[in-house]
Design an enzyme around this catalytic site. Structure first.
Site: not given
Length: 238
Positions: A90, A199, A201
Site C-alpha cells: 500500500c 494488505h 499482512e
C-alpha cells in the site's frame, strides 16, 4: 546468513500504521522481524525488507513521495540493486514507485473515496521472491484499504510491463480504484522487488483474516507472501 530464521526488516516511517502487523506476519511465517527506522542508514544485516502501509509523513505532496526521500531509502535502493527481496504494501508500494524502484505511479482512487474491502485478486506472476508459493492463475482474497491506489502509467510503460510479465496481481470481480489494466501489484525485472496495494499482512491468521465462503475472517492467503520471501532468502544463502 546463519541457520537461524531469516531476518526481515520492517521500516517504520512517521505515519506508518501497519508496521506491527507486518512484523507479526513475518513471525507467523517463520521469520524474525527486525524493526528499522526511517531516519537510519543501517539495515541491521537483514535478509529482506518490508515497507509497510500507512500514511507516511501524512501523505503530504503525494502518497509515498516524502518517504521515498527518507535517509534509509538510500540503503533500500542499494539493497534492491543487490537482489534483496523487498516488499512494498500500500503506502510502501507508493514509496517504491516514487523511488523509481517500480515503474508507473499511484494516484487518487477514481471515485475519489477511501475504500476498504476484502478484495479478490488473480496471481499473474509466481516467479518473484514474494510470490513463488502461489500459482499463476490462482485466485486469492486479500484485504484492501486505500485512497490513492489507482495505478497509472503511460502507454509505453504499460506495454512493457505487460510484455515482460511484471504484473504480479490483478483485481478480480471489481476494480476498486480505477487502476489501469486492473493492476493490483507489480514486480521489477529481477523479481526481488514487489509492490501491491492490498494488505497481505492482514490475511495471515485464522480468525483475523478476510471473510471467505468457508467462514468469516478465515482467509490466510497473505501468509504465502512471507513464506515465499523466507524461501527466497534461504535459497540465496545456500
Amino acid at each position: 546468513m546463519s541457520t537461524s530464521a531469516p531476518r526481515i526488516g520492517v521500516i517504520t516511517f512517521p505515519g506508518s500504521l501497519d508496521d506491527r502487523d507486518a512484523q507479526r506476519a513475518i513471525r507467523l511465517a517463520g521469520g524474525e522481524p527486525v524493526a528499522l527506522w526511517h531516519g537510519s542508514h543501517d539495515l541491521d544485516g537483514v535478509d529482506a525488507l518490508v515497507l509497510p502501509g500507512g500514511f507516511s509523513y501524512g501523505d503530504y505532496l503525494r502518497a509515498g513521495a516524502l518517504a521515498a526521500l527518507a535517509p534509509i531509502m538510500s540503503e533500500v535502493k542499494d539493497a534492491a540493486a543487490k537482489g534483496m527481496p523487498i516488499l512494498g504494501i500500500c503506502n510502501g508500494f507508493q514509496m517504491l514507485v516514487e523511488a523509481h524502484l517500480l515503474p508507473g505511479g499511484l494516484i487518487r482512487n477514481a471515485h475519489q473515496q477511501f475504500i476498504r474491502r476484502d478484495q479478490r485478486l488473480r496471481v499473474e506472476n509466481a516467479s518473484t521472491a514474494w510470490t513463488s508459493e502461489f500459482e499463476v492463475g490462482q485466485e486469492i482474497v486479500i484485504p484492501l484499504k486505500n485512497a490513492d491506489g489507482g495505478y497509472t502509467a503511460d502507454a509505453e510503460t504499460l506495454a512493457r510491463i505487460e510484455g515482460e510479465g511484471l504484473i504480479t496481481f490483478r483485481y478480480l470481480g471489481v476494480n476498486p480504484n480505477g487502476s489501469l489494466n486492473d493492476i493490483a501489484g507489480l514486480a521489477n525485472e529481477r523479481g526481488n522487488v514487489v509492490g501491491l496495494m492490498p494488505h497481505p499482512e492482514h490475511a495471515v491468521e485464522p480468525g483475523f483474516g478476510p471473510g471467505t465462503p468457508a467462514a468469516m475472517r478465515s482467509g490466510v492467503d497473505g501468509l504465502a507472501f512471507f513464506t515465499s520471501a523466507i524461501a527466497a532468502t534461504v535459497a540465496q544463502a545456500a
